[in-house]
Design a protein around this motif. Structure first.
Motif, mmCIF file in Angstrom:
data_model
loop_
_atom_site.group_PDB
_atom_site.id
_atom_site.type_symbol
_atom_site.label_atom_id
_atom_site.label_comp_id
_atom_site.label_asym_id
_atom_site.label_seq_id
_atom_site.Cartn_x
_atom_site.Cartn_y
_atom_site.Cartn_z
ATOM 1 N N ASP A 158 0.920 -1.007 -0.011
ATOM 2 C CA ASP A 158 0.002 0.034 0.081
ATOM 3 C C ASP A 158 0.644 1.273 0.022
ATOM 4 O O ASP A 158 1.748 1.385 0.825
ATOM 5 C CB ASP A 158 -0.993 -0.017 1.175
ATOM 6 C CG ASP A 158 -1.927 -1.020 1.257
ATOM 7 O OD1 ASP A 158 -1.969 -1.742 0.181
ATOM 8 O OD2 ASP A 158 -2.788 -1.239 2.165
ATOM 9 N N VAL A 159 0.558 2.212 -1.234
ATOM 10 C CA VAL A 159 1.104 3.418 -0.860
ATOM 11 C C VAL A 159 0.359 4.767 -0.457
ATOM 12 O O VAL A 159 0.846 5.484 0.530
ATOM 13 C CB VAL A 159 1.565 3.881 -2.555
ATOM 14 C CG1 VAL A 159 2.088 5.184 -2.523
ATOM 15 C CG2 VAL A 159 2.172 2.730 -3.113
ATOM 16 N N ALA A 169 1.105 9.333 12.561
ATOM 17 C CA ALA A 169 0.610 8.143 13.507
ATOM 18 C C ALA A 169 0.288 8.481 14.859
ATOM 19 O O ALA A 169 1.007 9.356 15.462
ATOM 20 C CB ALA A 169 1.882 7.208 13.205
ATOM 21 N N THR A 170 -0.558 8.089 15.452
ATOM 22 C CA THR A 170 -0.765 8.411 17.030
ATOM 23 C C THR A 170 -1.436 6.973 17.770
ATOM 24 O O THR A 170 -1.949 6.200 16.747
ATOM 25 C CB THR A 170 -1.864 9.540 16.944
ATOM 26 O OG1 THR A 170 -2.244 9.633 18.477
ATOM 27 C CG2 THR A 170 -3.295 9.066 16.284
ATOM 28 N N VAL A 195 -12.651 -1.588 10.236
ATOM 29 C CA VAL A 195 -11.833 -2.317 11.085
ATOM 30 C C VAL A 195 -10.057 -1.875 10.935
ATOM 31 O O VAL A 195 -9.543 -2.441 11.679
ATOM 32 C CB VAL A 195 -11.788 -3.824 11.116
ATOM 33 C CG1 VAL A 195 -13.105 -4.316 11.310
ATOM 34 C CG2 VAL A 195 -11.522 -4.208 9.659
ATOM 35 N N HIS A 196 -10.113 -0.808 10.037
ATOM 36 C CA HIS A 196 -8.758 -0.768 9.683
ATOM 37 C C HIS A 196 -8.003 0.385 10.756
ATOM 38 O O HIS A 196 -6.662 0.427 10.866
ATOM 39 C CB HIS A 196 -8.797 0.055 8.380
ATOM 40 C CG HIS A 196 -9.554 -0.791 7.213
ATOM 41 N ND1 HIS A 196 -8.990 -2.213 7.089
ATOM 42 C CD2 HIS A 196 -10.401 -0.547 6.413
ATOM 43 C CE1 HIS A 196 -9.832 -2.475 6.008
ATOM 44 N NE2 HIS A 196 -10.493 -1.595 5.636
ATOM 45 N N ASP A 236 -5.919 -2.915 12.094
ATOM 46 C CA ASP A 236 -5.673 -3.747 10.932
ATOM 47 C C ASP A 236 -4.706 -3.123 9.943
ATOM 48 O O ASP A 236 -4.145 -4.054 8.923
ATOM 49 C CB ASP A 236 -7.188 -4.266 10.157
ATOM 50 C CG ASP A 236 -7.708 -5.418 11.075
ATOM 51 O OD1 ASP A 236 -7.290 -5.561 12.111
ATOM 52 O OD2 ASP A 236 -8.756 -6.024 10.567
ATOM 53 N N HIS A 237 -4.643 -1.727 9.717
ATOM 54 C CA HIS A 237 -4.034 -1.165 8.516
ATOM 55 C C HIS A 237 -3.180 -0.349 9.158
ATOM 56 O O HIS A 237 -3.608 0.630 9.679
ATOM 57 C CB HIS A 237 -5.003 -0.248 7.540
ATOM 58 C CG HIS A 237 -4.340 -0.209 6.208
ATOM 59 N ND1 HIS A 237 -3.856 1.067 6.133
ATOM 60 C CD2 HIS A 237 -4.522 -0.712 5.182
ATOM 61 C CE1 HIS A 237 -3.067 1.237 4.762
ATOM 62 N NE2 HIS A 237 -3.654 0.016 4.218
#
Length: 266
Positions: free
Chosen positions: A55-56, A78-79, A105-106, A127-128
């Motif tokens: 994934d980009v 990100a956190t 759910v990601h 999930d991601h």
């Protein structure tokens, strides 16, 4: 601009997506430019773009209430807790444009601005985790917050994400080019590594230029990428620049969304 491993430390750019008026046309432009494979998500107007299965980023329509805003790339940071980070953003003088919300759910996301009105996102992974490899052609390798309020940006991002700031000096330190002189720049460190940057506009930047986060995508051949972008509706903003990290250029896509490409030094 080294490779990083997941899970990403807080404050690391871990996803990027494009809000476009014509998302389908945008997928064709970027697929042709970077060789992305873009897969439509049936549940929403959104495409996940990949390089060799990794994934980009994403391309989608504009969020409700933001249709009047220019098409733009959004960098997500990100956190571990989106809701707490959103509260910290407000306390530090930013604004939350899209309240924290679950994405299936990601993960959990929010959209905010810093005190200079540069738009960015938050991503709390489940999930991601976001982007995969770094430094491969077509991948996100760097992102930076650019504005006229350099001191305000440094103070804001340091307070919200706990970055360590390393002043680099002026952007002219990256290489030659008067258009980059007299603009201060700093690297933002998380977990002991530089993960992002913040800098100020050159004084000659057009007055209407909005503060923004600028994503950089790797390319194996910068000149060829620039040529292909221009042939398919993109536009080069200023001459390519040789830096300590590689040869780079800033482009706009057919809807004038701004992004950068860099041919990394070996």
């Amino acid at each position: 601009m080294a490779d990083r491993t997941a899970p990403w430390p807080a404050g690391t750019p871990n996803w990027v997506d494009l809000a476009a008026t014509d998302a389908r046309a945008a997928t064709r432009f970027y697929a042709g430019l970077f060789g992305w494979q873009c897969e439509h998500q049936d549940s929403r107007d959104y495409w996940i773009c990949r390089v060799d299965g990794e994934d980009v980023g994403g391309i989608g329509g504009k969020h409700p209430g933001t249709e009047a805003l220019p098409s733009r790339w959004t960098t997500y940071l990100a956190t571990a807790h989106v809701d707490r980070t959103a509260a910290a953003i407000t306390e530090a003088g930013g604004r939350v444009l899209l309240d924290p919300t679950d994405v299936s759910v990601h993960g959990r996301m929010a959209i905010a601005t810093d005190p200079n009105d540069a738009i960015f996102g938050l991503w709390q992974a489940t999930d991601h985790i976001g982007t995969g490899r770094r430094s491969e052609p077509g991948m996100l390798v760097w992102s930076e917050a650019l504005s006229r309020g350099y001191d305000e940006a440094k103070a804001f991002y340091t307070k919200v994400f706990g970055y360590r700031v390393e002043e680099i000096g002026t952007t002219s330190d990256f290489g030659p080019g008067d258009q980059y002189a007299d603009a201060r720049y700093a690297a933002l460190y998380a977990a002991g590594r530089p993960v992002a940057g913040t800098g100020e506009f050159h004084p000659d930047m057009p007055a209407e230029t909005r503060a923004h986060w600028l994503p950089y995508f790797a390319t194996a051949d910068l000149d060829d990428t620039v040529t292909r972008a221009e042939r398919t509706g993109g536009r080069l903003r200023g001459d390519p620049l040789d830096t300590d990290f590689g040869r780079m250029a800033v482009l706009t896509d057919p809807e004038s969304a701004v992004f950068a490409v860099i041919q990394l030094s070996v």
